[in-house]
Structure formats: C-alpha cells, structure tokens
Scaffold this active site. Structure first.
Site, PDB file in Angstrom:
ATOM      1  CE  LYS A 119      -3.159   4.051   6.737  1.00  0.00           C
ATOM      2  NZ  LYS A 119      -2.034   4.813   6.140  1.00  0.00           N
ATOM      3  CB  SER A 176       4.378   3.635  -1.797  1.00  0.00           C
ATOM      4  OG  SER A 176       3.302   3.561  -2.723  1.00  0.00           O
ATOM      5  CB  CYS A 194      -3.497   9.916   0.785  1.00  0.00           C
ATOM      6  SG  CYS A 194      -2.574   8.382   0.464  1.00  0.00           S
TER       7      CYS A 194
END
Ligand code: RRO
Length: 325
Positions: free
Chosen positions: A44, A71, A140
């Site tokens: 991650k 989100s 992102c």
C-alpha cells in the site's frame, strides 16, 4: 507457457501482480499475495507516519460489478512498517520463506515527505535485498485539498528533478493518473523521458479521479468522504487504462517499461494490456473483491488464452497490437 517478464530490469516469475491499495496494508494480506501466482508483491502507498485515512464509508461497488469507487485517503501503517524486516519476513512466509520481488509504494504528502521516505528506502535497501524497487505514486486522487501531482506538470518536473539529484541506485517506477487528453499524456511522457536514466518504469493507471456515485434511496452520495468524490476503478476503467498504456508505450523511451493496471478481471483483460505494450499487469479492484485467489485464476486464464492463440510466452505478444484491418 512462459509468463516471465522483467519490470525495470527486475525479473518476475509471472507478469501478473497486485496493484497498490486493496489488501496491501498489512503483512498478513501481503503474505497471501506471496503465496499466489503473483509475480511480485507491492505494498500500500505509504506516508511518513501511519494514518487512518478518510471517514467511512469510503468505498462503494456498483451492483453490476462494473465499477468501484474509493476515497480511502491513504490509510497505511507508515513507511517504517513496510520497510521492517519483520513485515518482510511475515510477507515471505507466504511463499515458504523464499524471496519474491517486494516493491514499496510511497505517496508523500509533500516533496519533502517523499524525500524522507526515499532516503529511508535507500538506506534499508543496502541491507535488505528483498526490496527490489519503489513505486512513487504521483496520482492519488483522494488527498483532500491536494491536486493529483502528475496533472501539475511543473510540480511533476520539480519532483523528478529533485529526486534525480539524489542519485539513488534503486529501480524507480512512477504510478500515473489517467490522462484523458492525448496532448496531456504527451506532455507527461516528454517530462518522464527527460529522466529516463532514473525512471525505469511507469504504472498506468491509478483510479479515475473526481467520480461521484449517488444513492437514489437516501438521495445522497454513497461515499461520505470528500463530498462523495472518489476514484473510479474496475471494469469501467479498463478502456481508459488500455489507451493510456498504449500511448505511454508509444511515447516513452524504450528503456522505460510500462505496467498496465485498470479493470483487469480476466486473463483476456491481461492479454489486451500486453498487446498494448505492458510488460506486466497489476490487479487492484478484482483483488479487492475476489481476494488473492484472483491471481491464480487470472494467470491460469492468461496461460490458456496464450496457448490457444499459439503464443509460447507472454513476452511474444507484448506490444503486438495490430492496426485495424
Ligand atoms: O488511499 C487512497 O485513497 C488512494 C490512493 Br493513495 C491512490 O493512489 N488511489 C486511490 O484510488 N486511492
């Protein structure tokens, strides 16, 4: 059928691995990827410090399985967790202790944060040989109040220029957002080509940002965070992803590999990305929904399809998309 490939010079036993994000936050989940047919393990995206992410609910799947949204807001255990010997040991227990390529994703909130993390990675890699590369996330869509870095070409060049001065020795990849205008993609590729000595691969695409799903019952967004705005993924994203992979492959220097990601659910999807020039593919949303058994299934389906089509290896079909005829 040989599915081996290389990404930025890193050898992978199969050309399918996980995307950063779903089921990649902790060693227990990473170990399951290690135990599967995935050719590598990607963490991650990390920030310097551990963080919890945006308020819940922050994910949503459409009823027809075609689209997902998140989100998340970068929930992660902090860079030191992903670099720790314990985390990597626990991950590799999944593959019986044998080392599989372990890639670290980072997504700093500032350039300074990215440099702090890159320094720590470089230092850790002097001893820890199982970490083979870094995926720098410039895409992102869910940091509230912050633009997508790779849509701001001045900022993107500034980051690459600053990192290039550090002369890190490791394999660096860039996670890119989808470009929806060919001219924008061209500009991004041109900037990346200026750093072809440093950037060894790109990963296209991150989720399609600024999407909104609406619940007709509550008459409100499904997602609580960020006014319901989220990154769109899943099969609906595949076509945008294929176009980005194809054009990146055509415009980037040949020394920069392209890794394809976006809506891959089947071996056929993976094959389409390979034809468009991907050297490997990542699976995100499907891994999220189906779990780590998706890697064995997709790898099996890809093998079967390549055999049917008379290819001896995945390499043989990479970039071989034919013109319309
Ligand atoms: O954590 C997230 O909200 C997130 C990240 Br860092 C990203 O790169 N892409 C995405 O869809 N979600």
């Amino acid at each position: 059928i040989n599915l081996e490939t290389t990404v930025g010079g890193i050898p992978l036993s199969t050309c399918v691995y996980n995307a950063s994000g779903p089921r990649t936050g902790a060693s227990a989940a990473l170990a399951k990827i290690a135990a599967s047919s995935a050719g590598a393990i990607l963490t991650k995206s990390a920030t310097v410090e551990k963080q919890n992410g945006n308020p819940q609910p922050r994910i949503w799947h459409s009823g027809d399985d075609l689209a997902s949204m998140n989100s998340e807001g970068l929930p992660n255990s902090g860079i030191d967790y992903y670099l720790s010997k314990t985390t990597i040991d626990e991950t590799m227990e999944g593959c019986g202790g044998a080392a599989k390529p372990y890639l670290v994703s980072i997504s700093g909130k500032t350039l300074a944060d990215n440099l702090v993390m890159l320094d720590r990675i470089a230092k850790t890699m002097e001893e820890e040989k199982r970490i083979v590369g870094v995926e720098l996330n410039l895409a992102c869509p869910n940091v509230i109040g912050k633009p997508i870095i790779a849509y701001d070409f001045d900022q993107m060049r500034d980051i690459l220029e600053t990192i290039s001065k550090k002369n890190y020795g490791f394999v660096l990849g860039l996670k890119l957002p989808p470009y929806l205008d060919g001219k924008h993609l061209q500009q991004a590729a041109a900037i990346i080509n200026e750093y072809s000595g440093m950037v060894k691969y790109v990963v296209s695409i991150n989720t399609i940002g600024n999407a909104l799903s609406v619940d007709p019952i509550s008459e409100a967004p499904y997602i609580a965070s960020n006014n319901g705005l989220a990154g769109l993924s899943g099969p609906a994203a595949k076509f945008t992803a294929l176009a980005n992979v194809r054009q990146m492959r055509q415009q980037l220097d040949s020394g920069i590999d392209v890794v394809g990601v976006g809506g891959i659910t089947t071996g056929r999807d993976a094959f389409e990305f390979l034809l468009c020039g991907a050297s490997a593919v990542q699976v995100g949303t499907c891994h999220w929904k189906e779990g780590p058994k998706c890697f064995d299934r997709i790898v099996g389906e890809l093998r079967e399809l390549l055999a049917e089509k008379g290819y001896a290896s995945a390499r043989d079909c990479m970039g071989k998309l034919r013109p319309w005829s």
